[in-house]
Design a protein around this motif. Sequence first.
Motif, mmCIF file in Angstrom:
data_model
loop_
_atom_site.group_PDB
_atom_site.id
_atom_site.type_symbol
_atom_site.label_atom_id
_atom_site.label_comp_id
_atom_site.label_asym_id
_atom_site.label_seq_id
_atom_site.Cartn_x
_atom_site.Cartn_y
_atom_site.Cartn_z
ATOM 1 N N ASN A 270 17.656 -28.938 -2.872
ATOM 2 C CA ASN A 270 18.496 -27.940 -1.939
ATOM 3 C C ASN A 270 19.141 -27.133 -2.502
ATOM 4 O O ASN A 270 19.815 -26.390 -1.803
ATOM 5 N N LEU A 271 19.772 -27.341 -3.800
ATOM 6 C CA LEU A 271 20.799 -26.713 -4.437
ATOM 7 C C LEU A 271 20.274 -25.747 -5.639
ATOM 8 O O LEU A 271 19.757 -26.161 -6.241
ATOM 9 N N ASN A 272 20.575 -24.509 -5.202
ATOM 10 C CA ASN A 272 20.356 -23.730 -6.350
ATOM 11 C C ASN A 272 21.585 -23.141 -7.059
ATOM 12 O O ASN A 272 22.508 -22.552 -6.513
ATOM 13 N N VAL A 273 21.437 -23.213 -8.588
ATOM 14 C CA VAL A 273 22.213 -23.018 -9.442
ATOM 15 C C VAL A 273 21.765 -21.810 -10.416
ATOM 16 O O VAL A 273 20.593 -22.457 -11.142
ATOM 17 N N THR A 274 22.344 -20.782 -10.858
ATOM 18 C CA THR A 274 21.855 -20.009 -11.774
ATOM 19 C C THR A 274 22.999 -19.769 -12.988
ATOM 20 O O THR A 274 23.997 -20.295 -12.835
ATOM 21 N N GLU A 275 22.562 -19.238 -13.946
ATOM 22 C CA GLU A 275 23.454 -19.077 -15.404
ATOM 23 C C GLU A 275 24.107 -17.853 -15.311
ATOM 24 O O GLU A 275 25.336 -17.980 -15.839
ATOM 25 N N ASP A 276 24.042 -17.069 -14.444
ATOM 26 C CA ASP A 276 24.912 -15.738 -14.592
ATOM 27 C C ASP A 276 25.404 -15.362 -13.099
ATOM 28 O O ASP A 276 25.939 -14.008 -13.012
ATOM 29 N N ASN A 277 25.735 -16.084 -12.275
ATOM 30 C CA ASN A 277 26.464 -15.739 -11.067
ATOM 31 C C ASN A 277 27.491 -16.951 -10.693
ATOM 32 O O ASN A 277 27.037 -17.641 -9.862
ATOM 33 N N PHE A 278 28.603 -16.935 -11.415
ATOM 34 C CA PHE A 278 29.581 -17.983 -11.100
ATOM 35 C C PHE A 278 29.952 -18.315 -9.586
ATOM 36 O O PHE A 278 29.750 -19.389 -9.141
ATOM 37 N N LEU A 279 30.225 -17.331 -9.008
ATOM 38 C CA LEU A 279 31.033 -17.267 -7.533
ATOM 39 C C LEU A 279 29.943 -17.629 -6.540
ATOM 40 O O LEU A 279 29.911 -18.616 -5.767
ATOM 41 N N LEU A 280 28.665 -17.112 -6.850
ATOM 42 C CA LEU A 280 27.326 -17.540 -5.893
ATOM 43 C C LEU A 280 27.276 -19.027 -5.984
ATOM 44 O O LEU A 280 26.793 -19.815 -5.096
ATOM 45 N N ASN A 281 27.133 -19.586 -7.160
ATOM 46 C CA ASN A 281 26.917 -21.066 -7.429
ATOM 47 C C ASN A 281 28.103 -21.757 -6.752
ATOM 48 O O ASN A 281 27.752 -22.971 -6.267
ATOM 49 N N ILE A 282 29.472 -21.350 -6.818
ATOM 50 C CA ILE A 282 30.392 -22.088 -5.917
ATOM 51 C C ILE A 282 30.073 -22.136 -4.619
ATOM 52 O O ILE A 282 30.114 -23.256 -3.940
ATOM 53 N N PHE A 283 29.416 -21.023 -3.991
ATOM 54 C CA PHE A 283 29.352 -20.982 -2.668
ATOM 55 C C PHE A 283 28.142 -21.917 -2.359
ATOM 56 O O PHE A 283 27.930 -22.580 -1.251
ATOM 57 N N ASN A 284 27.289 -21.761 -3.276
ATOM 58 C CA ASN A 284 25.931 -22.764 -3.220
ATOM 59 C C ASN A 284 26.187 -24.053 -3.189
ATOM 60 O O ASN A 284 25.776 -24.872 -2.328
ATOM 61 N N VAL A 285 27.135 -24.398 -4.076
ATOM 62 C CA VAL A 285 27.451 -25.744 -3.834
ATOM 63 C C VAL A 285 28.353 -26.330 -2.944
ATOM 64 O O VAL A 285 28.021 -27.488 -2.236
ATOM 65 N N LEU A 286 29.210 -25.534 -2.393
ATOM 66 C CA LEU A 286 30.063 -25.713 -1.080
ATOM 67 C C LEU A 286 28.886 -25.935 0.057
ATOM 68 O O LEU A 286 29.090 -26.563 1.131
ATOM 69 N N ARG A 287 28.098 -24.943 0.235
ATOM 70 C CA ARG A 287 27.056 -24.952 1.185
ATOM 71 C C ARG A 287 26.208 -26.112 1.167
ATOM 72 O O ARG A 287 25.786 -26.746 2.116
ATOM 73 N N PHE A 288 25.694 -26.672 -0.120
ATOM 74 C CA PHE A 288 25.114 -27.691 -0.209
ATOM 75 C C PHE A 288 25.817 -28.954 0.364
ATOM 76 O O PHE A 288 25.290 -29.904 0.992
ATOM 77 N N ASP A 289 27.117 -29.066 -0.034
ATOM 78 C CA ASP A 289 27.847 -30.194 0.109
ATOM 79 C C ASP A 289 27.941 -30.281 1.758
ATOM 80 O O ASP A 289 27.935 -31.412 2.265
ATOM 81 N N ALA A 290 28.168 -29.242 2.410
ATOM 82 C CA ALA A 290 28.532 -29.182 3.855
ATOM 83 C C ALA A 290 27.108 -29.474 4.492
ATOM 84 O O ALA A 290 27.134 -30.485 5.586
ATOM 85 N N HIS A 291 26.038 -29.362 4.093
ATOM 86 C CA HIS A 291 24.564 -29.561 4.817
ATOM 87 C C HIS A 291 24.473 -31.012 4.541
ATOM 88 O O HIS A 291 24.002 -31.772 5.294
ATOM 89 N N GLN A 292 24.834 -31.461 3.285
ATOM 90 C CA GLN A 292 24.568 -33.194 3.226
ATOM 91 C C GLN A 292 25.549 -33.754 4.138
ATOM 92 O O GLN A 292 24.939 -34.953 4.897
ATOM 93 N N ASN A 293 26.894 -33.161 4.353
ATOM 94 C CA ASN A 293 27.651 -33.931 5.705
ATOM 95 C C ASN A 293 27.049 -33.758 6.938
ATOM 96 O O ASN A 293 27.055 -34.800 7.748
ATOM 97 N N GLN A 294 26.413 -32.653 7.256
ATOM 98 C CA GLN A 294 25.936 -32.250 8.651
ATOM 99 C C GLN A 294 24.640 -33.363 8.806
ATOM 100 O O GLN A 294 24.254 -33.901 9.919
ATOM 101 N N GLN A 295 24.067 -33.678 7.477
ATOM 102 C CA GLN A 295 22.813 -34.434 7.710
ATOM 103 C C GLN A 295 23.208 -35.929 8.214
ATOM 104 O O GLN A 295 22.316 -36.902 8.679
ATOM 105 N N ARG A 296 24.437 -36.531 7.672
ATOM 106 C CA ARG A 296 24.715 -37.785 8.074
ATOM 107 C C ARG A 296 25.557 -37.895 9.648
ATOM 108 O O ARG A 296 25.658 -39.146 9.994
ATOM 109 N N LEU A 297 25.660 -36.706 10.184
ATOM 110 C CA LEU A 297 26.453 -36.849 11.635
ATOM 111 C C LEU A 297 25.430 -37.588 12.638
ATOM 112 O O LEU A 297 24.409 -37.222 12.626
ATOM 113 N N ARG A 298 26.105 -38.238 13.255
ATOM 114 C CA ARG A 298 25.484 -39.170 14.318
ATOM 115 C C ARG A 298 24.346 -40.095 13.806
ATOM 116 O O ARG A 298 23.556 -40.243 14.709
#
Length: 241
Positions: free
Chosen positions: A146-174
């Motif tokens: 569920n993680l998308n990373v591209t070669e030519d959009n650094f800031l978007l990669n940062i946000f995608n990684v943070l979104r992926f990380d937040a989603h992983q944490n939400q999946q573990r909730l309760r």
Amino acid sequence: MRSPFLLVLLRWVLHNYGLWRLISTVVVPHMVDEYQQIRTEYKRILLGILSERNRWSQCVEWTNKKLGLAVGALFIRENFNPEGKETAEEMIKTLREAFNELLAENHWMDDETRTVAKEKADNINERIAYPQILTQPEELNKEYQNLNVTEDNFLLNIFNVLRFDAHQNQQRLRRPVNKDKWTTEPAVVNAFYNPNTNNIVLPAGILQPMFYNQHSPKSLNYGGIGVVIGHEITHGFDDKG
């Protein structure tokens, strides 16, 4: 009755503060050196921090923290001898036996406390080197599907990684805690004791010189990584463990 103007002003201030916090914590740390220098000066005045680590070091640390399993897979493939994992497991076994011998000699402990302490020591779980998923490319790919990373959009990669990380944490909730899941990056030079799960973690990064060397005699390895293992075992019996 509050003035509509004051309410609009309050919303404007809160909106700008929230936006600034987002930019200062997420965007600015990844910007060019000119902005880094301004940020460093700000932190010097506010927190007394005189300098930042090298950019390459910051990038490596951030990537390892956010994509620890992927980095760990590359690390063990190129830089880790599996023999270190087996040796560490054997050393934990012998050091735990030595710890239990010391417990038996502690006359200041009553029998009930000594019994519970031995039971806890016997049930310490080991997390040695890396989780098995790192040797299973298909399962590792699923971890990041569920993680998308591209070669030519650094800031978007940062946000995608943070979104992926937040989603992983939400999946573990309760949900029930998965006690077999690693929460430590394999490619770090450190060791940990987790009081919540009674786990000792020795990542692959620390199972190398100067702490461990497969060509060294046992005495040197016990004086290196053995000291670390003993240290982590005793964390299970300190004021937090």
